[in-house]
Design an enzyme around this catalytic site. Structure first.
Site, PDB file in Angstrom:
ATOM      1  N   LYS A 201       0.843  -1.205   0.000  1.00  0.00           N
ATOM      2  CA  LYS A 201       0.000   0.000   0.000  1.00  0.00           C
ATOM      3  C   LYS A 201       0.876   1.251   0.000  1.00  0.00           C
ATOM      4  O   LYS A 201       1.603   1.505   0.956  1.00  0.00           O
ATOM      5  CB  LYS A 201      -0.899   0.053   1.229  1.00  0.00           C
ATOM      6  CG  LYS A 201      -1.888   1.224   1.134  1.00  0.00           C
ATOM      7  CD  LYS A 201      -2.589   1.527   2.430  1.00  0.00           C
ATOM      8  CE  LYS A 201      -1.911   2.600   3.242  1.00  0.00           C
ATOM      9  NZ  LYS A 201      -1.915   3.939   2.627  1.00  0.00           N
ATOM     10  N   SER A 254       5.176   6.745  10.665  1.00  0.00           N
ATOM     11  CA  SER A 254       5.296   7.413  11.960  1.00  0.00           C
ATOM     12  C   SER A 254       5.423   6.405  13.104  1.00  0.00           C
ATOM     13  O   SER A 254       4.937   5.277  13.018  1.00  0.00           O
ATOM     14  CB  SER A 254       4.079   8.295  12.193  1.00  0.00           C
ATOM     15  OG  SER A 254       2.925   7.504  12.236  1.00  0.00           O
ATOM     16  N   GLU A 256       3.945   6.574  15.911  1.00  0.00           N
ATOM     17  CA  GLU A 256       2.614   6.344  16.476  1.00  0.00           C
ATOM     18  C   GLU A 256       1.913   5.164  15.785  1.00  0.00           C
ATOM     19  O   GLU A 256       1.426   4.239  16.446  1.00  0.00           O
ATOM     20  CB  GLU A 256       1.833   7.644  16.273  1.00  0.00           C
ATOM     21  CG  GLU A 256       0.515   7.699  16.964  1.00  0.00           C
ATOM     22  CD  GLU A 256      -0.294   8.886  16.417  1.00  0.00           C
ATOM     23  OE1 GLU A 256       0.269   9.765  15.738  1.00  0.00           O
ATOM     24  OE2 GLU A 256      -1.506   8.882  16.667  1.00  0.00           O
ATOM     25  N   GLU A 275      10.237   0.733  10.370  1.00  0.00           N
ATOM     26  CA  GLU A 275      11.203   1.816  10.150  1.00  0.00           C
ATOM     27  C   GLU A 275      10.446   3.107  10.427  1.00  0.00           C
ATOM     28  O   GLU A 275       9.575   3.493   9.660  1.00  0.00           O
ATOM     29  CB  GLU A 275      11.730   1.750   8.715  1.00  0.00           C
ATOM     30  CG  GLU A 275      13.052   2.453   8.543  1.00  0.00           C
ATOM     31  CD  GLU A 275      12.869   3.882   8.105  1.00  0.00           C
ATOM     32  OE1 GLU A 275      12.774   4.750   9.009  1.00  0.00           O
ATOM     33  OE2 GLU A 275      12.822   4.126   6.897  1.00  0.00           O
ATOM     34  N   CYS A 309      13.116  10.699   7.248  1.00  0.00           N
ATOM     35  CA  CYS A 309      13.128  10.149   8.605  1.00  0.00           C
ATOM     36  C   CYS A 309      14.504  10.306   9.256  1.00  0.00           C
ATOM     37  O   CYS A 309      14.605  10.461  10.459  1.00  0.00           O
ATOM     38  CB  CYS A 309      12.691   8.695   8.592  1.00  0.00           C
ATOM     39  SG  CYS A 309      13.499   7.725   7.337  1.00  0.00           S
ATOM     40  N   GLU A 406       9.715  15.056  16.018  1.00  0.00           N
ATOM     41  CA  GLU A 406      10.035  15.005  14.589  1.00  0.00           C
ATOM     42  C   GLU A 406       9.151  16.015  13.863  1.00  0.00           C
ATOM     43  O   GLU A 406       7.919  15.903  13.903  1.00  0.00           O
ATOM     44  CB  GLU A 406       9.763  13.589  14.060  1.00  0.00           C
ATOM     45  CG  GLU A 406      10.188  13.417  12.623  1.00  0.00           C
ATOM     46  CD  GLU A 406       9.969  11.995  12.107  1.00  0.00           C
ATOM     47  OE1 GLU A 406       8.893  11.435  12.357  1.00  0.00           O
ATOM     48  OE2 GLU A 406      10.874  11.465  11.440  1.00  0.00           O
TER      49      GLU A 406
HETATM   50  P1  NDP Z   1       1.731   7.478   8.859  1.00  0.00           P
HETATM   51  O1  NDP Z   1       2.566   6.672   9.762  1.00  0.00           O
HETATM   52  O2  NDP Z   1       0.298   7.660   9.183  1.00  0.00           O
HETATM   53  O3  NDP Z   1       1.793   6.882   7.385  1.00  0.00           O
HETATM   54  C1  NDP Z   1       2.647   5.877   6.908  1.00  0.00           C
HETATM   55  C2  NDP Z   1       1.854   4.822   6.131  1.00  0.00           C
HETATM   56  O4  NDP Z   1       1.020   4.084   7.031  1.00  0.00           O
HETATM   57  C3  NDP Z   1       0.911   5.397   5.092  1.00  0.00           C
HETATM   58  O5  NDP Z   1       0.813   4.519   3.998  1.00  0.00           O
HETATM   59  C4  NDP Z   1      -0.381   5.448   5.876  1.00  0.00           C
HETATM   60  O6  NDP Z   1      -1.508   5.565   5.078  1.00  0.00           O
HETATM   61  C5  NDP Z   1      -0.332   4.141   6.624  1.00  0.00           C
HETATM   62  N1  NDP Z   1      -1.184   4.071   7.798  1.00  0.00           N
HETATM   63  C6  NDP Z   1      -1.793   5.075   8.497  1.00  0.00           C
HETATM   64  N2  NDP Z   1      -2.476   4.578   9.541  1.00  0.00           N
HETATM   65  C7  NDP Z   1      -2.322   3.235   9.511  1.00  0.00           C
HETATM   66  C8  NDP Z   1      -2.787   2.157  10.339  1.00  0.00           C
HETATM   67  N3  NDP Z   1      -3.529   2.376  11.415  1.00  0.00           N
HETATM   68  N4  NDP Z   1      -2.402   0.904  10.037  1.00  0.00           N
HETATM   69  C9  NDP Z   1      -1.609   0.661   8.979  1.00  0.00           C
HETATM   70  N5  NDP Z   1      -1.165   1.622   8.155  1.00  0.00           N
HETATM   71  C10 NDP Z   1      -1.501   2.897   8.419  1.00  0.00           C
HETATM   72  O7  NDP Z   1       2.385   8.881   8.659  1.00  0.00           O
HETATM   73  P2  NDP Z   1       1.644  10.216   8.174  1.00  0.00           P
HETATM   74  O8  NDP Z   1       1.630  10.209   6.717  1.00  0.00           O
HETATM   75  O9  NDP Z   1       0.333  10.403   8.851  1.00  0.00           O
HETATM   76  O10 NDP Z   1       2.640  11.312   8.728  1.00  0.00           O
HETATM   77  C11 NDP Z   1       2.563  11.714  10.090  1.00  0.00           C
HETATM   78  C12 NDP Z   1       3.928  11.963  10.651  1.00  0.00           C
HETATM   79  O11 NDP Z   1       4.674  10.770  10.658  1.00  0.00           O
HETATM   80  C13 NDP Z   1       4.771  12.922   9.838  1.00  0.00           C
HETATM   81  O12 NDP Z   1       4.510  14.229  10.173  1.00  0.00           O
HETATM   82  C14 NDP Z   1       6.147  12.486  10.188  1.00  0.00           C
HETATM   83  O13 NDP Z   1       6.553  13.109  11.370  1.00  0.00           O
HETATM   84  C15 NDP Z   1       6.015  11.022  10.414  1.00  0.00           C
HETATM   85  N6  NDP Z   1       6.444  10.207   9.258  1.00  0.00           N
HETATM   86  C16 NDP Z   1       7.620   9.571   9.348  1.00  0.00           C
HETATM   87  C17 NDP Z   1       8.077   8.827   8.279  1.00  0.00           C
HETATM   88  C18 NDP Z   1       9.366   8.137   8.357  1.00  0.00           C
HETATM   89  O14 NDP Z   1       9.852   7.638   7.349  1.00  0.00           O
HETATM   90  N7  NDP Z   1       9.962   8.065   9.508  1.00  0.00           N
HETATM   91  C19 NDP Z   1       7.338   8.722   7.028  1.00  0.00           C
HETATM   92  C20 NDP Z   1       6.062   9.400   7.054  1.00  0.00           C
HETATM   93  C21 NDP Z   1       5.666  10.115   8.141  1.00  0.00           C
HETATM   94  P3  NDP Z   1      -1.983   7.051   4.696  1.00  0.00           P
HETATM   95  O15 NDP Z   1      -0.935   7.614   3.841  1.00  0.00           O
HETATM   96  O16 NDP Z   1      -3.196   6.843   3.950  1.00  0.00           O
HETATM   97  O17 NDP Z   1      -2.177   7.771   5.997  1.00  0.00           O
END
Ligand code: NDP
Length: 498
Positions: A201, A254, A256, A275, A309, A406
Site C-alpha cells: 500500500k 510514523s 505512532e 522503520e 526520517c 520530529e
Molecule cells: P503514517 O505513519 O500515518 O503513514 C505511513 C503509512 O502508514 C501510510 O501509507 C499510511 O496511510 C499508513 N497508515 C496510516 N495509519 C495506519 C494504520 N492504522 N495501520 C496501517 N497503516 C496505516 O504517517 P503520516 O503520513 O500520517 O505522517 C505523520 C507523521 O509521521 C509525519 O509528520 C512524520 O513526522 C512522520 N512520518 C515519518 C516517516 C518516516 O519515514 N519516519 C514517514 C512518514 C511520516 P496514509 O498515507 O493513507 O495515511
C-alpha cells in the site's frame, strides 16, 4: 549585429555585474507522463475496479490541482489482493529456480532505468519534491535496489550459510509519502529476491508512481499475483496488518502508527519490521572542514523539504566555531531556491500535503513561543500550493518541542556543546535512534563517536548518503529490523538454524 545579438547586448547593459543573477526558469516537460483519469487496484496482474466502489482525488501539492482519482481499498479488496498473492506464492513463484527469479528483478531494474524520466516527473508532480532529487536520487536508487537484490536471489545459501533459507510467504508492505518509489523498491526488491509475494500500500497522498510501477511489473512479465498494489488511506493499511493471510508486515512511517501495528500483531506470530521516525543529531567539531560541513547541514535538513526520517534536524555545533558556522549557514540558506518542483534549478520543493504543512507551522510556532530565535532567508513563495521557507532556530533548549519532536519539514534546531562527552549525551537524549552525522578531521574521533551514538546509521563527514548494499534502520522508537544489504534480506527469509 543580428537582432538576437542586439537584444543580448541591450539586456547586458541593463543588468550590470553588480546586480544579482537570477536563474531563468528551467522547467522539465511533463508531457512524458500520461496520468489516467482514474485508477483501479492492481491485483493478480491486472487493474480491477475496487469492490469498495470508493475513490479519492490525488493532487499535485505544488499547484493544489487534482491529478487523478484513485481507489480506496476496503477489507474485501485487501482480501482479494492477499488471495492473489497467496495463489502466486503457492503456485509458480516460490517454485521458480532462484536464477529465474533474479532475471525478473534485473528486468524491473532495467525498465526503471529506461523509464527513469517518466518516473522522476511523476514523482515530483505527485509528491512535490524537486525534479533534481527525484531524477538524481530517488529513481536511480530505486533501480539500484532491484539490481542489488537481483544479485542475491540465487545466492541465499551464501548469504545465510548452513541455515537453509526459504521464503516466508505473503508480505504486507505499507510505505510513506516522502520517498514513494524508493520505499517501494526497498520493500519489494528484497521480498521478491527471497521468493515471497507482496501486497503493498502506497501512502494516500502519493500513489501515482506505485501505480506506474504496475506497468513495469506487466512489462517485465512477472507472474500475476506476485506484486499487488492496493491504494487507500490508513484504513487500508490497517486491513493489511490485520489480515490473517499475511505472513509478514514491513512498515515505514510514523512511530505512532508503528506502535499501533505492533500492538495489533502481538501474539499473532506474524513477522514485523518497523522503520519509524527520527530526530537525528548532526555534530560539527571545531576541526571539521567548515564549508563542507555547512553543505552537509543543508543537505541533511533541506533535502526533500526535510521530509526525511533520517534528516539531520538537530545540529550540534562545538561552541568555539558557533558564530562562524551560523554565519556561513545563513549565507548558504539565502542561496536556496524554493519553488516549482519541476524546475531543474529548484532546491526546495513543495510540502507534501496541507496536513503536513499545518503540522510544521504548529511546531515552528511552538519554537517561537518557547523562546527560540527564528531565522528564515528572504524568499518569495508561489501563491498556490503548500510551501514552507527553509528555517533555522538558534537559542534552542533541549527541552523545547522543536528539539524533541520530529517536525518532518525544512526546520533545523541548533544547539551547542563543548566536549565530545557533552555532544554524546545531548545527541542521545531523544526517544529516537535512527541516524546521526559526525564532522571532524580525526578518524579516531569518528570511530569513538560512532561507538557511543545510539543510532542505526552514522555518517562521517557526509550526510544522507544511501547505498543498496548498506543496511538502514533504527534503535529505540525509530523501530527495528534493517532494510538494504544482506541484513535487508533476512527479514524476508525463514531459516533453520544449524
Ligand atoms: P503514517 O505513519 O500515518 O503513514 C505511513 C503509512 O502508514 C501510510 O501509507 C499510511 O496511510 C499508513 N497508515 C496510516 N495509519 C495506519 C494504520 N492504522 N495501520 C496501517 N497503516 C496505516 O504517517 P503520516 O503520513 O500520517 O505522517 C505523520 C507523521 O509521521 C509525519 O509528520 C512524520 O513526522 C512522520 N512520518 C515519518 C516517516 C518516516 O519515514 N519516519 C514517514 C512518514 C511520516 P496514509 O498515507 O493513507 O495515511
Amino acid at each position: 549585429m543580428t537582432e538576437r545579438k542586439q537584444d543580448v547586448a541591450r539586456r547586458a547593459e541593463k543588468s550590470p555585474l553588480t546586480t544579482a543573477w537570477d536563474y531563468a526558469p528551467a522547467p522539465e516537460a511533463r508531457d512524458i507522463v500520461h496520468i489516467q483519469e482514474r485508477y483501479g487496484l492492481f491485483i493478480g496482474g491486472k487493474f480491477v475496479e475496487p469492490l469498495s466502489g470508493e475513490r479519492y482525488t490525488t493532487i499535485d501539492p505544488a499547484r493544489e490541482e487534482p491529478l487523478s482519482e484513485v481507489a480506496q481499498a476496503n477489507k474485501a479488496d485487501v482480501n482479494r489482493a492477499v488471495k492473489a498473492a497467496r495463489g502466486a506464492f503457492d503456485g509458480p513463484w516460490s517454485k521458480l529456480r532462484p536464477s529465474e527469479r533474479a532475471k525478473y528483478l534485473f528486468r524491473i531494474a532495467r525498465i526503471l532505468q529506461e523509464r527513469s524520466r517518466e518516473f522522476a516527473v511523476l514523482e515530483s508532480l505527485n509528491g512535490g519534491k524537486p525534479i533534481r532529487e527525484s531524477r538524481d536520487v530517488d529513481v536511480p536508487l530505486a533501480a539500484a535496489h532491484f539490481f542489488y537484490y537481483a544479485g542475491w536471489a540465487d545466492k541465499l545459501e551464501y548469504a545465510f550459510p548452513n541455515r537453509r533459507p526459504r521464503p516466508i510467504g505473503v508480505a504486507g508492505q505499507i510505505i510513506p509519502w516522502n520517498f514513494p518509489l524508493l520505499m517501494l523498491a526497498w520493500k519489494i526488491a528484497p521480498a521478491l529476491a527471497a521468493g515471497n509475494t507482496v501486497v503493498l500500500k502506497p501512502a494516500e497522498t502519493t500513489p501515482l508512481t506505485a501505480l506506474l510501477f504496475c506497468d513495469v511489473v506487466r512489462q517485465a512479465e512477472l507472474p500475476p499475483g506476485v506484486v499487488n498494489i492496493v491504494t487507500g488511506d490508513g484504513r487500508t493499511g490497517a486491513e493489511i496488518v490485520a489480515h490473517p493471510g499475511v505472513d509478514k508486515i514491513a512498515f515505514t512511517g510514523s512511530t505512532e502508527v508503528g506502535k499501533a501495528i505492533q500492538r495489533t500483531l502481538a501474539g499473532t506470530g506474524k513477522r514485523l519490521t518497523l522503520e519509524l521516525g527520527g530526530k537525528a543529531a548532526n555534530i560539527i567539531f571545531d576541526d571539521a572542514p567548515l564549508d563542507q560541513a555547512v553543505e552537509g547541514i543543508i543537505n541533511g535538513i533541506y533535502f526533500n523539504q526535510g521530509h526525511v526520517c533520517c534528516a539531520g534536524s538537530r545540529l550540534f555545533v562545538q561552541e568555539s566555531i558557533y558564530e562562524a558556522t551560523i554565519a556561513k549557514l545563513k549565507r548558504r540558506m539565502r542561496t536556496l531556491r524554493v519553488g516549482d518542483p519541476l524546475d531543474k534549478n529548484t532546491d526546495v520543493g513543495a510540502i507534501n500535503s496541507k496536513a503536513q504543512l499545518e503540522k510544521i507551522v504548529s511546531l515552528v510556532r511552538s519554537g517561537v513561543e518557547e523562546g527560540a530565535e527564528l531565522y528564515q532567508p528572504p524568499c518569495k513563495l508561489p501563491e498556490r500550493g503548500y510551501w514552507f521557507v527553509p528555517t533555522v532556530f538558534t537559542n534552542v533548549a533541549q527541552s523545547y518541542r522543536i528539539a524533541q519532536e520530529e517536525i518532518f519539514g525544512p526546520v533545523l534546531s541548533v544547539l551547542t556543546f563543548r566536549t565530545p562527552d557533552e555532544a554524546i549525551e545531548k545527541a542521545n537524549n531523544t526517544p529516537y535512534g535512527l541516524s546521526a552525522g559526525v564532522w571532524t578531521e580525526k578518524g579516531s574521533r569518528i570511530l569513538a563517536m560512532a561507538q557511543r551514538l545510539r543510532a542505526g546509521v552514522i555518517w562521517a563527514n557526509t550526510y544522507n548518503r544511501f547505498d543498496p548494499a548498506s543496511p538502514f534502520g533504527g534503535y529505540k522508537e525509530s523501530g527495528f529490523g534493517r532494510e538494504g544489504g544482506r541484513h535487508g534480506l533476512e527479514a524476508y527469509v525463514a531459516m533453520d538454524d544449524a
